[in-house]
Design a protein around this motif. Structure first.
Motif, PDB file in Angstrom:
ATOM      1  N   GLN A 187      51.874   3.282 -38.376  1.00  0.00           N
ATOM      2  CA  GLN A 187      50.636   3.930 -38.788  1.00  0.00           C
ATOM      3  C   GLN A 187      50.074   4.795 -37.659  1.00  0.00           C
ATOM      4  N   ALA A 188      50.703   5.919 -37.436  1.00  0.00           N
ATOM      5  CA  ALA A 188      50.271   6.818 -36.368  1.00  0.00           C
ATOM      6  C   ALA A 188      48.896   7.407 -36.642  1.00  0.00           C
ATOM      7  N   ASP A 189      48.446   7.385 -37.898  1.00  0.00           N
ATOM      8  CA  ASP A 189      47.132   7.940 -38.229  1.00  0.00           C
ATOM      9  C   ASP A 189      45.986   7.077 -37.681  1.00  0.00           C
ATOM     10  N   ARG A 190      46.307   5.939 -37.120  1.00  0.00           N
ATOM     11  CA  ARG A 190      45.271   5.102 -36.508  1.00  0.00           C
ATOM     12  C   ARG A 190      44.959   5.545 -35.076  1.00  0.00           C
ATOM     13  N   LEU A 191      45.772   6.413 -34.512  1.00  0.00           N
ATOM     14  CA  LEU A 191      45.496   6.928 -33.180  1.00  0.00           C
ATOM     15  C   LEU A 191      44.438   8.018 -33.280  1.00  0.00           C
ATOM     16  N   LYS A 192      43.430   7.941 -32.394  1.00  0.00           N
ATOM     17  CA  LYS A 192      42.324   8.890 -32.426  1.00  0.00           C
ATOM     18  C   LYS A 192      41.919   9.294 -31.017  1.00  0.00           C
ATOM     19  N   ILE A 193      41.098  10.353 -30.963  1.00  0.00           N
ATOM     20  CA  ILE A 193      40.511  10.813 -29.702  1.00  0.00           C
ATOM     21  C   ILE A 193      38.999  10.641 -29.820  1.00  0.00           C
ATOM     22  N   CYS A 194      38.391   9.987 -28.844  1.00  0.00           N
ATOM     23  CA  CYS A 194      36.948   9.782 -28.860  1.00  0.00           C
ATOM     24  C   CYS A 194      36.258  11.143 -28.741  1.00  0.00           C
ATOM     25  N   PRO A 195      35.338  11.465 -29.656  1.00  0.00           N
ATOM     26  CA  PRO A 195      34.669  12.758 -29.586  1.00  0.00           C
ATOM     27  C   PRO A 195      33.710  12.883 -28.400  1.00  0.00           C
ATOM     28  N   ASN A 196      33.350  11.771 -27.767  1.00  0.00           N
ATOM     29  CA  ASN A 196      32.431  11.819 -26.637  1.00  0.00           C
ATOM     30  C   ASN A 196      33.170  11.972 -25.308  1.00  0.00           C
ATOM     31  N   CYS A 197      34.074  11.065 -25.003  1.00  0.00           N
ATOM     32  CA  CYS A 197      34.739  11.069 -23.696  1.00  0.00           C
ATOM     33  C   CYS A 197      36.155  11.644 -23.728  1.00  0.00           C
ATOM     34  N   ARG A 198      36.692  11.863 -24.939  1.00  0.00           N
ATOM     35  CA  ARG A 198      38.030  12.419 -25.144  1.00  0.00           C
ATOM     36  C   ARG A 198      39.152  11.446 -24.776  1.00  0.00           C
ATOM     37  N   TRP A 199      38.854  10.143 -24.707  1.00  0.00           N
ATOM     38  CA  TRP A 199      39.885   9.152 -24.463  1.00  0.00           C
ATOM     39  C   TRP A 199      40.663   8.890 -25.743  1.00  0.00           C
ATOM     40  N   LEU A 200      41.895   8.430 -25.582  1.00  0.00           N
ATOM     41  CA  LEU A 200      42.744   8.053 -26.703  1.00  0.00           C
ATOM     42  C   LEU A 200      42.477   6.583 -27.052  1.00  0.00           C
ATOM     43  N   PHE A 201      42.498   6.267 -28.345  1.00  0.00           N
ATOM     44  CA  PHE A 201      42.325   4.870 -28.748  1.00  0.00           C
ATOM     45  C   PHE A 201      42.957   4.635 -30.112  1.00  0.00           C
ATOM     46  N   ILE A 202      43.185   3.360 -30.409  1.00  0.00           N
ATOM     47  CA  ILE A 202      43.723   2.953 -31.708  1.00  0.00           C
ATOM     48  C   ILE A 202      42.560   2.448 -32.554  1.00  0.00           C
ATOM     49  N   ASP A 203      42.432   2.990 -33.745  1.00  0.00           N
ATOM     50  CA  ASP A 203      41.400   2.554 -34.694  1.00  0.00           C
ATOM     51  C   ASP A 203      41.984   1.400 -35.504  1.00  0.00           C
ATOM     52  N   ARG A 204      41.542   0.197 -35.206  1.00  0.00           N
ATOM     53  CA  ARG A 204      42.032  -0.980 -35.919  1.00  0.00           C
ATOM     54  C   ARG A 204      41.048  -1.465 -36.985  1.00  0.00           C
ATOM     55  N   SER A 205      40.052  -0.638 -37.300  1.00  0.00           N
ATOM     56  CA  SER A 205      39.095  -1.032 -38.330  1.00  0.00           C
ATOM     57  C   SER A 205      39.791  -1.016 -39.690  1.00  0.00           C
ATOM     58  N   ARG A 206      39.309  -1.828 -40.593  1.00  0.00           N
ATOM     59  CA  ARG A 206      39.946  -1.973 -41.893  1.00  0.00           C
ATOM     60  C   ARG A 206      40.012  -0.637 -42.642  1.00  0.00           C
ATOM     61  N   ASN A 207      38.923   0.114 -42.620  1.00  0.00           N
ATOM     62  CA  ASN A 207      38.896   1.367 -43.380  1.00  0.00           C
ATOM     63  C   ASN A 207      39.126   2.617 -42.522  1.00  0.00           C
TER      64      ASN A 207
END
Length: 184
Positions: free
Chosen positions: A134-154
């Protein structure tokens, strides 16, 4: 200035992303801060990742990188950031994937039997991210521009860390609203 590795610094959700996020303000050359420029900070990262990182159970206590492998870890970090940032932004390129795979291979060849070293664990974490279905769970924080995995259900997580980036964005929005400034 002293620096400590707090839980916020490990909000990427994977060791490879936390290592990539060790560069602060990556997009601003004038204010960019490389936390790994100081060997002591790089060594202290191991203790922080072992205590706060999302993959601490998988990798256990991480050992510092040998002095002769520090530049290899930085090269791996840059390849991780370039590849996954391009993937998230929809500008993926085969050469960035090749660079990442070459950096991973070089790190694993160099590490020998040091399975718990930071560079080896980071390479393994990057491989697991590449194999993630599920590569679509990878995101960039709009504030600090860090990379993170979105593990939230929705898949609705917006910031790398709500307590830091989320609060900053909301406080800034509130401040602008009170002043009558619509902002960006």
């Amino acid at each position: 200035m002293t620096f400590s590795w707090t839980p916020h610094r490990f909000s990427g959700g994977a060791l490879a992303l936390d290592v990539a996020n060790s560069v602060v303000l990556r997009d601003d050359p004038a204010r960019r801060i490389d936390r790994f420029a100081d060997p002591a900070a790089m060594d202290a990262f191991c203790a922080g990742a072992s205590a706060y990182g999302a993959e601490r159970d998988r990798f256990g206590a991480l050992a510092p990188v040998h002095d002769d492998a520090r530049s290899g870890l930085v090269a791996l970090r840059e390849a991780i950031d370039a590849h996954f940032r391009a993937e998230i932004e929809g500008t993926a390129r085969p050469d960035l994937l090749a660079d990442l795979l070459e950096a991973i291979a070089a790190t694993l060849r160099r590490s020998g039997t040091r399975a718990q070293a930071l560079d080896t664990a980071t390479a393994r974490s990057a491989l697991m991210l590449l194999a993630q279905p599920q590569a679509d769970r990878l995101k960039i924080c709009p504030n600090c521009r860090w990379l993170f995995i979105d593990r939230s259900r929705n898949r609705s997580r917006a910031w790398c860390d709500m307590a830091v980036c989320g609060n900053r964005v909301k406080a800034n929005r509130h401040y602008r609203r009170r002043r009558g400034d619509p902002g960006p």
